[in-house]
Motif scaffolding. Structure first.
Motif, PDB file in Angstrom:
ATOM      1  N   ASP A 166       0.851  -1.182   0.000  1.00  0.00           N
ATOM      2  CA  ASP A 166       0.000   0.000   0.000  1.00  0.00           C
ATOM      3  C   ASP A 166       0.889   1.235   0.000  1.00  0.00           C
ATOM      4  O   ASP A 166       1.456   1.607   1.009  1.00  0.00           O
ATOM      5  CB  ASP A 166      -0.905  -0.019   1.232  1.00  0.00           C
ATOM      6  CG  ASP A 166      -1.885   1.133   1.247  1.00  0.00           C
ATOM      7  OD1 ASP A 166      -2.066   1.774   0.201  1.00  0.00           O
ATOM      8  OD2 ASP A 166      -2.472   1.390   2.310  1.00  0.00           O
ATOM      9  N   TYR A 167       1.027   1.882  -1.163  1.00  0.00           N
ATOM     10  CA  TYR A 167       1.904   3.044  -1.283  1.00  0.00           C
ATOM     11  C   TYR A 167       1.359   4.269  -0.566  1.00  0.00           C
ATOM     12  O   TYR A 167       2.101   5.076  -0.063  1.00  0.00           O
ATOM     13  CB  TYR A 167       2.106   3.409  -2.755  1.00  0.00           C
ATOM     14  CG  TYR A 167       2.913   2.399  -3.506  1.00  0.00           C
ATOM     15  CD1 TYR A 167       4.270   2.245  -3.254  1.00  0.00           C
ATOM     16  CD2 TYR A 167       2.337   1.599  -4.467  1.00  0.00           C
ATOM     17  CE1 TYR A 167       5.027   1.324  -3.945  1.00  0.00           C
ATOM     18  CE2 TYR A 167       3.077   0.668  -5.164  1.00  0.00           C
ATOM     19  CZ  TYR A 167       4.423   0.542  -4.902  1.00  0.00           C
ATOM     20  OH  TYR A 167       5.157  -0.376  -5.591  1.00  0.00           O
ATOM     21  N   LYS A 168       0.043   4.438  -0.528  1.00  0.00           N
ATOM     22  CA  LYS A 168      -0.542   5.641   0.037  1.00  0.00           C
ATOM     23  C   LYS A 168      -1.045   5.443   1.460  1.00  0.00           C
ATOM     24  O   LYS A 168      -1.739   6.292   1.983  1.00  0.00           O
ATOM     25  CB  LYS A 168      -1.681   6.128  -0.845  1.00  0.00           C
ATOM     26  CG  LYS A 168      -1.200   6.609  -2.187  1.00  0.00           C
ATOM     27  CD  LYS A 168      -2.282   7.284  -2.946  1.00  0.00           C
ATOM     28  CE  LYS A 168      -1.726   7.817  -4.254  1.00  0.00           C
ATOM     29  NZ  LYS A 168      -2.647   8.668  -4.947  1.00  0.00           N
ATOM     30  N   PHE A 177       3.278  -0.374   5.209  1.00  0.00           N
ATOM     31  CA  PHE A 177       3.302  -0.449   3.757  1.00  0.00           C
ATOM     32  C   PHE A 177       2.648  -1.739   3.268  1.00  0.00           C
ATOM     33  O   PHE A 177       2.100  -1.785   2.193  1.00  0.00           O
ATOM     34  CB  PHE A 177       4.735  -0.377   3.224  1.00  0.00           C
ATOM     35  CG  PHE A 177       5.300   1.006   3.256  1.00  0.00           C
ATOM     36  CD1 PHE A 177       4.756   2.006   2.489  1.00  0.00           C
ATOM     37  CD2 PHE A 177       6.372   1.302   4.062  1.00  0.00           C
ATOM     38  CE1 PHE A 177       5.263   3.286   2.504  1.00  0.00           C
ATOM     39  CE2 PHE A 177       6.898   2.572   4.088  1.00  0.00           C
ATOM     40  CZ  PHE A 177       6.345   3.572   3.314  1.00  0.00           C
TER      41      PHE A 177
END
Length: 75
Positions: A17-19, A25
């Protein structure tokens, strides 16, 4: 667990999960092996509480150009 889209088998999968939060993460998500549908905690939360209202600041409403009348063609 069964998929809500196709009733297929859901398996646990680690997703990047980048955001997300800076500390997390990697998240655990459920993925359907038949159709590929993914369900993670954020998706589940949005489906439970419904879409949030989008608040736009200093945005002008879309204004359309005035329509020009179209001449009728006689047969």
């Amino acid at each position: 667990m069964r998929c809500t889209r196709c009733e297929g088998l859901m398996v646990v999968e680690d997703c990047l999960d980048y955001k997300g939060n800076k500390d997390e993460f990697w998240i655990k998500a459920m993925r359907c092996i038949a159709c590929g549908n993914i369900l993670d905690p954020m998706i589940a939360q949005h489906r439970t509480h419904g879409p949030a209202e989008i608040v736009s600041i200093n945005r002008k409403p879309n204004r359309r150009a005035p329509r020009t009348p179209v001449a009728r063609l006689s047969a």
